[in-house]
Design a protein around this motif. Structure first.
Motif, mmCIF file in Angstrom:
data_model
loop_
_atom_site.group_PDB
_atom_site.id
_atom_site.type_symbol
_atom_site.label_atom_id
_atom_site.label_comp_id
_atom_site.label_asym_id
_atom_site.label_seq_id
_atom_site.Cartn_x
_atom_site.Cartn_y
_atom_site.Cartn_z
ATOM 1 N N THR A 117 62.400 -36.686 66.603
ATOM 2 C CA THR A 117 62.793 -35.278 66.496
ATOM 3 C C THR A 117 64.171 -35.117 65.869
ATOM 4 O O THR A 117 64.407 -34.195 65.081
ATOM 5 C CB THR A 117 62.779 -34.629 67.884
ATOM 6 O OG1 THR A 117 63.675 -35.352 68.772
ATOM 7 C CG2 THR A 117 61.382 -34.656 68.489
ATOM 8 N N PHE A 120 63.949 -35.776 62.067
ATOM 9 C CA PHE A 120 63.177 -34.730 61.402
ATOM 10 C C PHE A 120 63.974 -33.438 61.291
ATOM 11 O O PHE A 120 64.010 -32.802 60.223
ATOM 12 C CB PHE A 120 61.875 -34.491 62.160
ATOM 13 C CG PHE A 120 60.858 -33.719 61.377
ATOM 14 C CD1 PHE A 120 60.254 -34.279 60.265
ATOM 15 C CD2 PHE A 120 60.500 -32.435 61.750
ATOM 16 C CE1 PHE A 120 59.317 -33.569 59.535
ATOM 17 C CE2 PHE A 120 59.570 -31.719 61.027
ATOM 18 C CZ PHE A 120 58.972 -32.289 59.919
ATOM 19 N N TYR A 123 66.878 -33.745 58.790
ATOM 20 C CA TYR A 123 66.482 -33.636 57.379
ATOM 21 C C TYR A 123 66.463 -32.176 56.935
ATOM 22 O O TYR A 123 66.897 -31.851 55.828
ATOM 23 C CB TYR A 123 65.108 -34.263 57.179
ATOM 24 C CG TYR A 123 64.581 -34.086 55.769
ATOM 25 C CD1 TYR A 123 65.004 -34.923 54.748
ATOM 26 C CD2 TYR A 123 63.672 -33.067 55.463
ATOM 27 C CE1 TYR A 123 64.535 -34.757 53.452
ATOM 28 C CE2 TYR A 123 63.206 -32.901 54.177
ATOM 29 C CZ TYR A 123 63.639 -33.744 53.180
ATOM 30 O OH TYR A 123 63.185 -33.569 51.890
ATOM 31 N N TYR A 208 57.595 -33.562 53.677
ATOM 32 C CA TYR A 208 57.234 -34.565 54.676
ATOM 33 C C TYR A 208 57.209 -35.960 54.060
ATOM 34 O O TYR A 208 57.639 -36.935 54.684
ATOM 35 C CB TYR A 208 55.865 -34.236 55.277
ATOM 36 C CG TYR A 208 55.812 -32.922 55.996
ATOM 37 C CD1 TYR A 208 56.300 -32.794 57.294
ATOM 38 C CD2 TYR A 208 55.278 -31.793 55.380
ATOM 39 C CE1 TYR A 208 56.260 -31.580 57.961
ATOM 40 C CE2 TYR A 208 55.225 -30.572 56.040
ATOM 41 C CZ TYR A 208 55.718 -30.469 57.322
ATOM 42 O OH TYR A 208 55.689 -29.266 57.968
ATOM 43 N N TRP A 211 60.796 -37.160 53.441
ATOM 44 C CA TRP A 211 61.424 -37.587 54.699
ATOM 45 C C TRP A 211 60.889 -38.942 55.155
ATOM 46 O O TRP A 211 61.661 -39.828 55.555
ATOM 47 C CB TRP A 211 61.169 -36.538 55.777
ATOM 48 C CG TRP A 211 61.514 -36.977 57.155
ATOM 49 C CD1 TRP A 211 62.750 -37.131 57.692
ATOM 50 C CD2 TRP A 211 60.584 -37.330 58.201
ATOM 51 N NE1 TRP A 211 62.665 -37.557 58.997
ATOM 52 C CE2 TRP A 211 61.344 -37.686 59.333
ATOM 53 C CE3 TRP A 211 59.199 -37.362 58.285
ATOM 54 C CZ2 TRP A 211 60.751 -38.074 60.531
ATOM 55 C CZ3 TRP A 211 58.600 -37.746 59.469
ATOM 56 C CH2 TRP A 211 59.378 -38.107 60.580
#
Length: 303
Positions: A117, A120, A123, A208, A211
């Motif tokens: 988390t 994510f 980012y 996504y 990342w």
């Protein structure tokens, strides 16, 4: 023998010219001062390291004593008789293996969720542009300054209404997100050039994919730092399990060691023995990730 070179003066005659002096041997006052400075620096570091390791040394020697020998004055560093049986007796006195397993389960699970988390969310704050991004980030980071005691009761009421008290899930949900992890990962992501992300977008890669396939592989030092800090913090947590876990089968090692404290006396030697055993997993994790940890901390603040 000194050598000279010849040069011609205005009359055309050759005149001797002194040769350029050769540098003397290294050393001198500057070299002595530098060497003395290095000696003092290393001596100071040794004294500091000894001061930090002194409590651990006392804990280790106390784990090999009898209960009445732990707090003697003056401190007896070497036991009169080594009580090696403390390290075998503790496994049968309390369900230490269960406590260690619970601590390991919570630490690994919470660490994995915080790394996921935190990286994510970081980012989004570092590489994506949307209205109010900086305001939202600073508001989220400001929660670090709020002490846990301020919202401890509301959290417990929420977990109780959800029926999650006395379960490991309550601790996992409460600690799966962390503002510090987002801050640490965002600072590291800022060191990654934006041109890499822009090139990936031009190639058709989604956010996504950027990342997962580009940013994460470049962030191993920061990920290792966050994982190590989260693991140690979760492993050493006492108040969280003490509040939410009432079943003995769910206790962590920090709560389990409390059993050695009785109403009138305490088994101090056993407490120290359990403490030594509880430190070993943290020591192993730190030794495995030390290189990445130092690198991640050193580079997370450089943009």
């Amino acid at each position: 023998m000194n050598t000279t070179t010849l040069r011609k003066d205005s009359t055309g005659t050759a005149a001797p010219r002194p040769a350029t002096p050769r540098p003397g041997p290294p050393g001198g006052a500057g070299g002595v001062r530098a060497a003395a400075g290095h000696v003092l620096l290393y001596a100071g570091l040794l004294v500091l390291a000894a001061a930090i390791l002194l409590p651990f040394a006392w804990m280790l020697t106390s784990s090999l004593k009898r209960d009445n020998e732990v707090f003697t004055v003056p401190i007896q560093w070497i036991p009169q008789e080594f009580q090696w049986e403390n390290f075998t007796e503790i496994w049968t006195t309390i369900p230490l293996l269960t406590y260690l397993s619970n601590s390991l389960f919570l630490s690994v699970t919470i660490t994995a969720l915080q790394v996921l988390t935190g990286s994510f969310a970081a980012y989004g704050f570092a590489k994506m542009r949307f209205p109010g991004r900086d305001v939202l980030f600073f508001g989220y980071i400001a929660t670090i300054a709020v002490p846990w005691q301020a919202y401890m009761v509301p959290q417990y009421i929420m977990m109780e209404k959800l029926g999650l008290v006395n379960t490991h899930l309550s601790l996992i949900l409460l600690q799966a997100f962390g503002a510090f992890g987002v801050f640490l990962m965002r600072q590291f992501y800022l060191t990654i050039p934006d041109e890499i992300s822009e090139a990936a977008r031009l190639d058709g890669l989604s956010e996504y994919g950027i990342w997962a396939r580009i940013v994460l592989p470049l962030s191993k030092p920061a990920l290792a730092s966050l994982a190590l800090l989260t693991f140690v913090n979760t492993w050493n947590d006492y108040m969280g399990p003490f509040i939410y876990l009432t079943d003995n089968r769910l206790w962590t090692v920090q709560i389990g060691l409390r059993q050695f404290v009785g109403m009138y006396d305490a088994r101090y030697a056993m407490i120290m023995t359990g403490s030594v055993l509880s430190v070993l997993p943290i020591l192993v994790v730190f030794l495995l990730g030390q290189r990445y940890f130092v690198q991640g901390i050193a580079t997370s603040g450089i943009k």
